[in-house]
Write an enzyme that holds these catalytic residues in place. Structure first.
Site, short mmCIF file in Angstrom:
data_model
loop_
_atom_site.label_atom_id
_atom_site.label_comp_id
_atom_site.label_asym_id
_atom_site.label_seq_id
_atom_site.Cartn_x
_atom_site.Cartn_y
_atom_site.Cartn_z
N SER A 2 43.16 35.49 20.46
CA SER A 2 44.15 35.51 19.62
C SER A 2 45.63 35.13 19.72
O SER A 2 46.40 35.06 18.89
CB SER A 2 44.14 37.03 18.87
N LYS A 43 46.54 32.39 17.83
CA LYS A 43 47.00 32.26 16.27
C LYS A 43 48.54 32.10 16.26
O LYS A 43 48.86 31.89 15.15
CB LYS A 43 46.69 33.73 15.83
N TYR A 62 38.47 27.72 13.54
CA TYR A 62 38.98 28.95 14.11
C TYR A 62 38.38 29.22 15.52
O TYR A 62 39.07 29.89 16.54
CB TYR A 62 38.62 29.92 12.98
N TYR A 120 48.40 44.38 16.31
CA TYR A 120 47.85 45.03 15.40
C TYR A 120 48.20 46.33 15.12
O TYR A 120 49.23 46.62 14.98
CB TYR A 120 46.37 44.46 15.56
N VAL A 132 42.04 39.05 23.11
CA VAL A 132 40.63 39.92 23.67
C VAL A 132 40.08 39.17 24.85
O VAL A 132 39.39 39.90 25.64
CB VAL A 132 39.81 40.23 22.68
O1 DON Z 1 38.04 36.50 15.95
C1 DON Z 1 38.04 37.13 16.78
O2 DON Z 1 37.41 38.35 16.90
C2 DON Z 1 38.43 36.67 18.31
N1 DON Z 1 38.14 35.05 18.38
C3 DON Z 1 40.02 36.72 18.69
C4 DON Z 1 40.28 38.44 18.41
C5 DON Z 1 41.51 38.85 19.24
O3 DON Z 1 41.80 38.08 20.35
C6 DON Z 1 42.20 39.83 18.81
N2 DON Z 1 43.05 40.20 19.64
N3 DON Z 1 43.41 41.05 20.63
#
Ligand code: DON
Length: 304
Positions: free
Chosen positions: A64, A67, A189, A240, A258
Protein backbone atom coordinates in the site's frame (compact mmCIF):
# COMPACT_ATOMS: atom_id res chain seq x y z
CA UNK A 1 23.49 18.93 13.03
CA UNK A 2 21.19 16.18 14.34
CA UNK A 3 22.95 12.82 14.72
CA UNK A 4 20.56 10.83 12.53
CA UNK A 5 23.01 7.95 12.06
CA UNK A 6 23.44 7.43 15.76
CA UNK A 7 19.68 7.62 16.36
CA UNK A 8 18.71 5.11 13.65
CA UNK A 9 21.53 2.71 14.62
CA UNK A 10 20.25 2.70 18.21
CA UNK A 11 16.67 2.18 17.05
CA UNK A 12 17.78 -0.77 14.89
CA UNK A 13 19.75 -2.31 17.75
CA UNK A 14 16.72 -2.16 20.07
CA UNK A 15 14.42 -3.53 17.35
CA UNK A 16 16.67 -6.56 16.72
CA UNK A 17 16.44 -7.42 20.42
CA UNK A 18 12.67 -6.90 20.65
CA UNK A 19 10.96 -10.31 20.80
CA UNK A 20 7.47 -9.02 20.03
CA UNK A 21 7.78 -8.19 16.34
CA UNK A 22 4.13 -8.55 15.30
CA UNK A 23 2.80 -10.94 12.64
CA UNK A 24 3.69 -11.37 8.96
CA UNK A 25 0.78 -10.74 6.54
CA UNK A 26 -0.30 -14.12 5.21
CA UNK A 27 -3.47 -13.26 3.25
CA UNK A 28 -1.18 -12.75 0.24
CA UNK A 29 0.51 -16.18 0.34
CA UNK A 30 3.72 -15.04 -1.36
CA UNK A 31 4.39 -12.57 1.48
CA UNK A 32 4.06 -15.20 4.23
CA UNK A 33 7.63 -16.56 3.95
CA UNK A 34 9.49 -13.28 4.65
CA UNK A 35 11.94 -13.42 7.57
CA UNK A 36 10.35 -11.54 10.48
CA UNK A 37 13.79 -10.48 11.76
CA UNK A 38 14.46 -8.17 8.81
CA UNK A 39 14.77 -4.54 9.89
CA UNK A 40 16.01 -1.55 7.93
CA UNK A 41 15.86 2.25 7.98
CA UNK A 42 16.97 4.81 5.40
CA UNK A 43 16.74 8.56 5.97
CA UNK A 44 17.49 11.31 3.44
CA UNK A 45 17.71 14.87 4.70
CA UNK A 46 16.87 18.03 2.78
CA UNK A 47 20.54 18.45 1.75
CA UNK A 48 20.55 14.98 0.21
CA UNK A 49 22.62 13.39 2.98
CA UNK A 50 21.82 9.66 3.29
CA UNK A 51 21.73 7.65 6.53
CA UNK A 52 21.18 3.89 6.47
CA UNK A 53 20.99 1.06 8.95
CA UNK A 54 20.22 -2.68 9.02
CA UNK A 55 18.55 -4.23 5.96
CA UNK A 56 17.88 -0.87 4.29
CA UNK A 57 19.21 -2.00 0.92
CA UNK A 58 17.19 -5.21 0.69
CA UNK A 59 14.09 -5.10 -1.52
CA UNK A 60 10.62 -5.94 -0.18
CA UNK A 61 7.02 -5.72 -1.36
CA UNK A 62 5.91 -2.10 -0.92
CA UNK A 63 2.17 -2.95 -1.14
CA UNK A 64 0.00 0.00 0.00
CA UNK A 65 2.95 2.39 0.16
CA UNK A 66 2.56 2.38 -3.65
CA UNK A 67 -0.84 4.10 -3.27
CA UNK A 68 0.88 7.43 -2.60
CA UNK A 69 2.93 7.11 -5.79
CA UNK A 70 -0.09 6.15 -7.92
CA UNK A 71 -2.03 9.05 -6.36
CA UNK A 72 0.82 11.45 -7.17
CA UNK A 73 0.93 10.25 -10.78
CA UNK A 74 -2.84 10.48 -11.31
CA UNK A 75 -3.09 13.86 -9.53
CA UNK A 76 -0.39 15.17 -11.85
CA UNK A 77 -2.34 13.84 -14.85
CA UNK A 78 -5.95 14.84 -14.07
CA UNK A 79 -5.64 17.51 -11.36
CA UNK A 80 -8.61 18.23 -9.10
CA UNK A 81 -11.01 16.17 -11.25
CA UNK A 82 -9.70 13.31 -9.14
CA UNK A 83 -11.84 14.46 -6.19
CA UNK A 84 -15.07 14.01 -8.14
CA UNK A 85 -14.52 10.27 -7.83
CA UNK A 86 -12.78 9.93 -4.44
CA UNK A 87 -13.40 11.68 -1.12
CA UNK A 88 -10.70 12.97 1.26
CA UNK A 89 -12.00 11.84 4.66
CA UNK A 90 -10.50 9.23 6.99
CA UNK A 91 -12.60 6.07 6.98
CA UNK A 92 -11.95 4.85 10.52
CA UNK A 93 -12.21 1.38 8.99
CA UNK A 94 -9.69 -1.25 7.90
CA UNK A 95 -8.06 -0.85 4.46
CA UNK A 96 -10.19 -3.55 2.80
CA UNK A 97 -13.55 -2.61 4.34
CA UNK A 98 -16.51 -2.45 1.94
CA UNK A 99 -19.69 -1.39 3.72
CA UNK A 100 -18.96 2.37 3.59
CA UNK A 101 -18.49 2.11 -0.16
CA UNK A 102 -22.02 0.83 -0.54
CA UNK A 103 -23.47 3.36 1.93
CA UNK A 104 -21.74 6.22 0.09
CA UNK A 105 -22.80 5.17 -3.40
CA UNK A 106 -19.47 4.00 -4.74
CA UNK A 107 -17.38 7.05 -3.76
CA UNK A 108 -14.45 5.74 -1.69
CA UNK A 109 -13.71 7.68 1.49
CA UNK A 110 -10.09 8.37 0.48
CA UNK A 111 -7.44 7.28 -2.05
CA UNK A 112 -5.58 5.01 0.40
CA UNK A 113 -8.25 2.47 1.35
CA UNK A 114 -8.23 -0.28 -1.27
CA UNK A 115 -11.41 0.94 -3.02
CA UNK A 116 -9.94 4.44 -3.41
CA UNK A 117 -6.64 3.11 -4.71
CA UNK A 118 -8.56 0.98 -7.23
CA UNK A 119 -10.25 4.15 -8.57
CA UNK A 120 -6.81 5.79 -8.82
CA UNK A 121 -5.58 2.70 -10.71
CA UNK A 122 -8.57 3.03 -13.06
CA UNK A 123 -7.57 6.64 -13.80
CA UNK A 124 -4.00 5.58 -14.59
CA UNK A 125 -5.22 2.75 -16.82
CA UNK A 126 -7.34 5.33 -18.71
CA UNK A 127 -4.57 7.91 -19.09
CA UNK A 128 -1.35 5.94 -19.58
CA UNK A 129 -0.46 4.38 -22.91
CA UNK A 130 1.26 1.35 -21.36
CA UNK A 131 -0.01 1.59 -17.77
CA UNK A 132 2.30 -0.90 -16.04
CA UNK A 133 5.39 0.16 -17.98
CA UNK A 134 4.69 3.88 -17.69
CA UNK A 135 3.94 3.72 -13.95
CA UNK A 136 7.14 1.74 -13.31
CA UNK A 137 9.03 4.33 -15.32
CA UNK A 138 7.48 7.13 -13.20
CA UNK A 139 8.58 5.41 -9.96
CA UNK A 140 12.08 4.72 -11.35
CA UNK A 141 12.42 8.39 -12.24
CA UNK A 142 11.23 9.61 -8.82
CA UNK A 143 13.71 7.29 -7.11
CA UNK A 144 16.39 7.91 -9.75
CA UNK A 145 16.87 4.15 -9.97
CA UNK A 146 16.28 2.07 -13.10
CA UNK A 147 16.63 -1.25 -11.27
CA UNK A 148 13.20 -1.07 -9.56
CA UNK A 149 10.92 -3.93 -10.71
CA UNK A 150 7.50 -5.49 -10.14
CA UNK A 151 7.66 -8.84 -8.35
CA UNK A 152 5.52 -10.95 -10.70
CA UNK A 153 5.16 -13.79 -8.17
CA UNK A 154 3.65 -11.42 -5.59
CA UNK A 155 1.32 -9.88 -8.19
CA UNK A 156 0.10 -13.34 -9.24
CA UNK A 157 -0.26 -14.48 -5.64
CA UNK A 158 -2.53 -11.52 -4.89
CA UNK A 159 -4.47 -11.98 -8.13
CA UNK A 160 -5.34 -15.52 -7.04
CA UNK A 161 -6.48 -14.52 -3.56
CA UNK A 162 -7.68 -10.90 -3.93
CA UNK A 163 -11.38 -11.68 -3.50
CA UNK A 164 -12.14 -8.56 -1.49
CA UNK A 165 -10.46 -6.37 -4.10
CA UNK A 166 -12.58 -8.04 -6.81
CA UNK A 167 -15.62 -7.31 -4.63
CA UNK A 168 -14.59 -3.65 -4.25
CA UNK A 169 -13.93 -3.25 -7.97
CA UNK A 170 -17.27 -4.82 -8.88
CA UNK A 171 -19.08 -2.59 -6.40
CA UNK A 172 -17.33 0.47 -7.88
CA UNK A 173 -18.31 -0.71 -11.35
CA UNK A 174 -21.95 -1.10 -10.30
CA UNK A 175 -21.96 2.56 -9.19
CA UNK A 176 -20.34 3.72 -12.44
CA UNK A 177 -17.10 4.67 -10.66
CA UNK A 178 -14.85 2.28 -12.60
CA UNK A 179 -14.41 3.03 -16.30
CA UNK A 180 -12.17 0.17 -17.42
CA UNK A 181 -12.92 -3.49 -16.90
CA UNK A 182 -12.40 -5.04 -13.50
CA UNK A 183 -9.65 -7.50 -14.55
CA UNK A 184 -7.59 -4.86 -16.35
CA UNK A 185 -7.73 -2.41 -13.44
CA UNK A 186 -6.96 -5.07 -10.83
CA UNK A 187 -4.07 -6.46 -12.89
CA UNK A 188 -2.57 -2.96 -12.77
CA UNK A 189 -3.40 -2.52 -9.06
CA UNK A 190 -1.87 -5.88 -8.07
CA UNK A 191 1.31 -5.00 -9.97
CA UNK A 192 1.55 -1.55 -8.42
CA UNK A 193 1.30 -3.14 -4.95
CA UNK A 194 3.87 -5.78 -5.96
CA UNK A 195 6.57 -3.19 -6.66
CA UNK A 196 9.73 -4.35 -4.96
CA UNK A 197 11.83 -1.56 -3.45
CA UNK A 198 14.29 -1.11 -0.62
CA UNK A 199 14.23 1.58 2.08
CA UNK A 200 16.71 3.77 0.20
CA UNK A 201 14.68 3.65 -3.03
CA UNK A 202 11.47 4.41 -1.11
CA UNK A 203 12.94 7.36 0.77
CA UNK A 204 14.28 8.69 -2.58
CA UNK A 205 10.91 8.28 -4.30
CA UNK A 206 9.14 10.13 -1.46
CA UNK A 207 11.64 13.01 -1.51
CA UNK A 208 9.15 15.05 -3.62
CA UNK A 209 6.66 15.09 -0.74
CA UNK A 210 9.08 16.77 1.64
CA UNK A 211 10.58 19.01 -1.04
CA UNK A 212 7.63 20.98 -2.51
CA UNK A 213 7.15 18.51 -5.39
CA UNK A 214 10.78 18.49 -6.59
CA UNK A 215 12.78 15.26 -6.74
CA UNK A 216 16.40 14.91 -5.61
CA UNK A 217 17.65 16.03 -9.02
CA UNK A 218 15.48 19.18 -8.85
CA UNK A 219 12.83 18.19 -11.41
CA UNK A 220 9.30 19.25 -10.41
CA UNK A 221 6.54 16.59 -10.44
CA UNK A 222 3.77 18.23 -8.41
CA UNK A 223 2.95 21.81 -7.42
CA UNK A 224 3.05 22.99 -3.81
CA UNK A 225 -0.70 22.80 -3.44
CA UNK A 226 -0.81 19.20 -4.68
CA UNK A 227 1.98 18.23 -2.26
CA UNK A 228 0.08 19.86 0.60
CA UNK A 229 -2.98 17.80 -0.23
CA UNK A 230 -1.15 14.49 -0.57
CA UNK A 231 0.69 15.06 2.72
CA UNK A 232 -2.62 15.93 4.42
CA UNK A 233 -4.08 12.67 3.12
CA UNK A 234 -1.08 10.70 4.38
CA UNK A 235 -1.53 12.24 7.83
CA UNK A 236 -5.28 11.68 8.05
CA UNK A 237 -5.69 8.43 6.08
CA UNK A 238 -2.23 6.85 5.59
CA UNK A 239 -2.70 4.29 8.38
CA UNK A 240 -6.42 3.57 7.93
CA UNK A 241 -8.09 2.98 11.30
CA UNK A 242 -4.78 3.68 12.99
CA UNK A 243 -4.18 7.11 11.42
CA UNK A 244 -5.03 8.84 14.70
CA UNK A 245 -2.59 6.64 16.60
CA UNK A 246 0.21 7.32 14.09
CA UNK A 247 -0.36 11.10 14.27
CA UNK A 248 -0.52 10.86 18.07
CA UNK A 249 2.64 8.77 18.49
CA UNK A 250 4.77 9.90 15.53
CA UNK A 251 3.36 13.22 14.30
CA UNK A 252 4.38 12.92 10.64
CA UNK A 253 2.52 12.29 7.38
CA UNK A 254 3.27 8.74 6.27
CA UNK A 255 2.05 5.59 4.56
CA UNK A 256 2.26 1.93 5.48
CA UNK A 257 2.06 -1.31 3.52
CA UNK A 258 1.37 -4.91 4.54
CA UNK A 259 4.86 -5.84 3.33
CA UNK A 260 6.02 -4.10 6.53
CA UNK A 261 7.24 -0.86 4.95
CA UNK A 262 6.45 2.64 6.20
CA UNK A 263 7.51 5.91 4.63
CA UNK A 264 7.15 9.17 6.56
CA UNK A 265 8.42 12.70 6.12
CA UNK A 266 9.00 15.97 7.88
CA UNK A 267 8.47 18.72 5.26
CA UNK A 268 11.68 20.59 4.35
CA UNK A 269 13.69 18.37 6.70
CA UNK A 270 13.84 14.64 5.88
CA UNK A 271 12.02 11.64 4.53
CA UNK A 272 12.49 8.21 5.99
CA UNK A 273 11.60 4.64 5.09
CA UNK A 274 11.47 1.79 7.58
CA UNK A 275 11.02 -1.93 6.97
CA UNK A 276 10.05 -4.50 9.57
CA UNK A 277 7.70 -7.19 8.18
CA UNK A 278 5.80 -8.00 11.40
CA UNK A 279 2.46 -6.20 11.53
CA UNK A 280 0.21 -5.11 14.38
CA UNK A 281 -3.50 -6.12 14.36
CA UNK A 282 -4.38 -3.08 12.17
CA UNK A 283 -1.99 -4.21 9.42
CA UNK A 284 0.76 -1.64 10.03
CA UNK A 285 4.40 -2.52 10.77
CA UNK A 286 4.73 -2.87 14.53
CA UNK A 287 8.41 -2.05 14.93
CA UNK A 288 8.33 0.45 12.05
CA UNK A 289 5.79 2.54 13.93
CA UNK A 290 7.78 2.22 17.15
CA UNK A 291 10.96 3.28 15.30
CA UNK A 292 9.32 6.42 13.96
CA UNK A 293 7.89 7.29 17.36
CA UNK A 294 11.41 6.96 18.77
CA UNK A 295 12.84 9.14 15.98
CA UNK A 296 10.45 12.06 16.49
CA UNK A 297 10.80 11.79 20.26
CA UNK A 298 14.62 11.68 20.14
CA UNK A 299 14.92 14.55 17.64
CA UNK A 300 12.12 16.55 19.26
CA UNK A 301 10.77 17.37 15.78
CA UNK A 302 7.44 16.53 14.20
CA UNK A 303 4.93 18.55 12.21
CA UNK A 304 3.41 19.58 15.52
O1 DON B 1 -4.88 -4.76 -1.75
C1 DON B 1 -4.30 -5.25 -0.80
O2 DON B 1 -4.90 -5.81 0.12
C2 DON B 1 -2.79 -5.17 -0.76
N1 DON B 1 -2.25 -5.22 -2.09
C3 DON B 1 -2.31 -3.90 -0.11
C4 DON B 1 -2.83 -3.70 1.29
C5 DON B 1 -1.94 -2.92 2.18
O3 DON B 1 -0.74 -2.88 2.02
C6 DON B 1 -2.59 -2.28 3.37
N2 DON B 1 -1.67 -1.51 4.15
N3 DON B 1 -1.24 -1.56 5.23
Amino acid sequence: MIGYQNIIDNIAKAAKKNKDKGKIASYIPELASIDINKFGIHLIDADNNNFSTGDALEGFSIQSVSKVLSLAHSFGLVGNDLWKRIDVEPSGDPFNHLSLLELENGIPRNPFINAGAIVVADILVSHLKNPKKDFLNFVQKLANDKTIRYNEKVALSEKKTGFRNYAAANLLKSYGNLINDVDTVLDFYFHQCALEMNCKQLASAFFIFMNHGKCQRGKSYLNINQVKRINALMLTCGFYDEAGEFAFEVGLPGKSGVGGGIVALLPNTYCIATWSPGLNPKGNSKLGMAALEELTTRTGHSIF
